[in-house]
Design a protein around this motif. Structure first.
Motif, PDB file in Angstrom:
ATOM      1  N   ALA A 191      40.908  33.850 -59.882  1.00 57.39           N
ATOM      2  CA  ALA A 191      41.090  32.804 -58.818  1.00 57.39           C
ATOM      3  C   ALA A 191      42.371  32.062 -58.654  1.00 57.39           C
ATOM      4  O   ALA A 191      42.874  32.077 -60.312  1.00 57.39           O
ATOM      5  CB  ALA A 191      39.895  31.904 -58.500  1.00 57.39           C
ATOM      6  N   LYS A 192      43.508  32.606 -57.573  1.00 62.03           N
ATOM      7  CA  LYS A 192      44.800  31.531 -58.069  1.00 62.03           C
ATOM      8  C   LYS A 192      44.770  31.264 -56.181  1.00 62.03           C
ATOM      9  O   LYS A 192      43.946  31.722 -54.585  1.00 62.03           O
ATOM     10  CB  LYS A 192      45.817  32.935 -57.587  1.00 62.03           C
ATOM     11  CG  LYS A 192      47.202  32.304 -57.967  1.00 62.03           C
ATOM     12  CD  LYS A 192      47.646  33.114 -57.233  1.00 62.03           C
ATOM     13  CE  LYS A 192      49.586  33.273 -57.808  1.00 62.03           C
ATOM     14  NZ  LYS A 192      50.637  33.670 -57.817  1.00 62.03           N
ATOM     15  N   VAL A 193      45.570  30.346 -55.786  1.00 61.22           N
ATOM     16  CA  VAL A 193      45.135  28.999 -54.765  1.00 61.22           C
ATOM     17  C   VAL A 193      47.069  28.861 -55.009  1.00 61.22           C
ATOM     18  O   VAL A 193      47.324  27.990 -55.242  1.00 61.22           O
ATOM     19  CB  VAL A 193      44.459  28.129 -54.519  1.00 61.22           C
ATOM     20  CG1 VAL A 193      44.739  27.213 -53.315  1.00 61.22           C
ATOM     21  CG2 VAL A 193      42.539  28.730 -54.996  1.00 61.22           C
ATOM     22  N   ASN A 194      47.675  28.848 -53.761  1.00 62.56           N
ATOM     23  CA  ASN A 194      48.249  29.062 -53.160  1.00 62.56           C
ATOM     24  C   ASN A 194      48.803  26.563 -52.401  1.00 62.56           C
ATOM     25  O   ASN A 194      48.589  27.549 -51.937  1.00 62.56           O
ATOM     26  CB  ASN A 194      49.782  29.397 -52.073  1.00 62.56           C
ATOM     27  CG  ASN A 194      49.737  30.823 -52.756  1.00 62.56           C
ATOM     28  OD1 ASN A 194      49.800  31.068 -54.288  1.00 62.56           O
ATOM     29  ND2 ASN A 194      50.010  31.843 -51.975  1.00 62.56           N
ATOM     30  N   LEU A 195      49.665  26.762 -53.146  1.00 62.54           N
ATOM     31  CA  LEU A 195      49.686  25.010 -52.863  1.00 62.54           C
ATOM     32  C   LEU A 195      51.190  24.742 -51.693  1.00 62.54           C
ATOM     33  O   LEU A 195      51.673  25.402 -51.575  1.00 62.54           O
ATOM     34  CB  LEU A 195      50.090  23.683 -53.762  1.00 62.54           C
ATOM     35  CG  LEU A 195      48.590  23.485 -54.788  1.00 62.54           C
ATOM     36  CD1 LEU A 195      49.314  22.987 -56.165  1.00 62.54           C
ATOM     37  CD2 LEU A 195      46.946  23.965 -54.023  1.00 62.54           C
ATOM     38  N   SER A 237      47.170  32.583 -48.381  1.00 67.59           N
ATOM     39  CA  SER A 237      46.817  31.308 -49.738  1.00 67.59           C
ATOM     40  C   SER A 237      46.046  31.567 -51.007  1.00 67.59           C
ATOM     41  O   SER A 237      45.991  29.913 -52.467  1.00 67.59           O
ATOM     42  CB  SER A 237      47.000  30.040 -49.219  1.00 67.59           C
ATOM     43  OG  SER A 237      45.626  29.912 -48.620  1.00 67.59           O
ATOM     44  N   LEU A 238      44.874  32.341 -50.808  1.00 67.01           N
ATOM     45  CA  LEU A 238      44.198  32.503 -51.611  1.00 67.01           C
ATOM     46  C   LEU A 238      43.603  34.077 -52.097  1.00 67.01           C
ATOM     47  O   LEU A 238      44.415  34.805 -51.502  1.00 67.01           O
ATOM     48  CB  LEU A 238      42.992  32.300 -50.962  1.00 67.01           C
ATOM     49  CG  LEU A 238      41.632  32.879 -51.069  1.00 67.01           C
ATOM     50  CD1 LEU A 238      41.662  31.172 -53.023  1.00 67.01           C
ATOM     51  CD2 LEU A 238      39.976  32.498 -50.768  1.00 67.01           C
ATOM     52  N   HIS A 239      43.678  34.254 -53.324  1.00 68.68           N
ATOM     53  CA  HIS A 239      43.925  35.104 -53.890  1.00 68.68           C
ATOM     54  C   HIS A 239      42.930  35.640 -55.400  1.00 68.68           C
ATOM     55  O   HIS A 239      42.631  34.287 -55.584  1.00 68.68           O
ATOM     56  CB  HIS A 239      45.533  35.299 -55.009  1.00 68.68           C
ATOM     57  CG  HIS A 239      46.772  35.293 -53.799  1.00 68.68           C
ATOM     58  ND1 HIS A 239      46.986  36.139 -52.866  1.00 68.68           N
ATOM     59  CD2 HIS A 239      47.081  34.367 -54.109  1.00 68.68           C
ATOM     60  CE1 HIS A 239      47.528  35.714 -52.400  1.00 68.68           C
ATOM     61  NE2 HIS A 239      47.538  33.747 -53.008  1.00 68.68           N
ATOM     62  N   PHE A 240      42.022  36.487 -55.094  1.00 62.92           N
ATOM     63  CA  PHE A 240      41.553  37.318 -56.777  1.00 62.92           C
ATOM     64  C   PHE A 240      41.882  38.231 -56.902  1.00 62.92           C
ATOM     65  O   PHE A 240      41.524  39.087 -56.283  1.00 62.92           O
ATOM     66  CB  PHE A 240      39.694  36.995 -55.702  1.00 62.92           C
ATOM     67  CG  PHE A 240      39.613  35.702 -55.027  1.00 62.92           C
ATOM     68  CD1 PHE A 240      38.946  35.049 -55.588  1.00 62.92           C
ATOM     69  CD2 PHE A 240      39.694  35.658 -53.662  1.00 62.92           C
ATOM     70  CE1 PHE A 240      37.916  33.598 -55.013  1.00 62.92           C
ATOM     71  CE2 PHE A 240      38.994  34.744 -52.866  1.00 62.92           C
ATOM     72  CZ  PHE A 240      38.150  33.516 -53.529  1.00 62.92           C
TER      73      PHE A 240
END
Length: 208
Positions: free
Chosen positions: A146-150, A89-92
């Motif tokens: 940064a990217k966060v999946n909900l 769920s967390l991407h950089f």
């Protein structure tokens, strides 16, 4: 523009305040360092709180046992009340490519912080275990997105690195907000990449 929008809200809040006062407000709200030790067993800890990329928030934490293992707890999420996605769920996106992480638990936690001037910040997050080496990689990277999946199958993302004045003005060309070098300098102090660099400095200066 991403983190300059964050600064614009501070400038609106501060009204006619001087640049030094505006900077004081901004730095009291973002990239907040803290440290301490346990009187019980002498365990030390360091923390960097409320690191922001507009709607994405981070917090870093390390204590003596984690430092000995070379790991850091990274809280990552959003400044709204929502639920973070499961699995990866967390991407950089850094200089060397994309790195993805899964949280240490399925539960999304929620908290809020009250700052001066009536400003309240929400934080919905999950906790990720990352290596100290990776935190240093982020701190040394020129590219930091940064990217966060909900949990509702959407996502949020934000540019978390500092900008030059030319980059800032190009990205802000359709806004009425006038970007000066002074306001950009404040913005770059409160963006997340600066917080990661400060945390690395804390790790290096702490005698575990």
């Amino acid at each position: 523009m991403k983190h300059l929008h964050l600064l614009s809200s501070i400038l609106i809040l501060s009204g006619c305040m001087s640049i030094p006062n505006t900077e004081s407000i901004a730095t009291s709200m973002f990239n907040i360092p803290s440290s301490g030790h346990s009187e019980f067993d002498g365990t030390k800890h360091i923390r960097m709180s409320n690191m922001g990329c507009i709607n994405i928030r981070f917090e870093l934490y390390q204590d003596t046992p984690k430092a000995e293992k070379g790991i850091v707890l990274l809280k990552a999420g959003t400044n709204t009340i929502t639920n973070i996605g499961n699995d990866s769920s967390l991407h950089f996106r850094l200089d060397d490519g994309v790195h993805s992480f899964s949280a240490s638990s399925l539960l999304t936690e929620h908290e809020s912080t009250q700052f001066k001037y009536g400003v309240k910040s929400n934080f919905s997050y999950k906790t990720y275990i990352v290596t100290e080496e990776f935190i240093r990689k982020i701190a040394n990277s020129d590219t930091f997105i940064a990217k966060v999946n909900l949990l509702n199958n959407t996502y949020i993302e934000g540019k978390c690195s500092t900008l030059t004045l030319k980059e800032a003005r190009e990205m802000n060309q359709y806004s009425d907000i006038q970007i000066t070098q002074e306001t950009l300098d404040i913005s770059n102090k409160i963006v997340a990449s600066t917080g990661f660099r400060k945390f690395v400095e804390m790790m290096d200066s702490t005698s575990w």
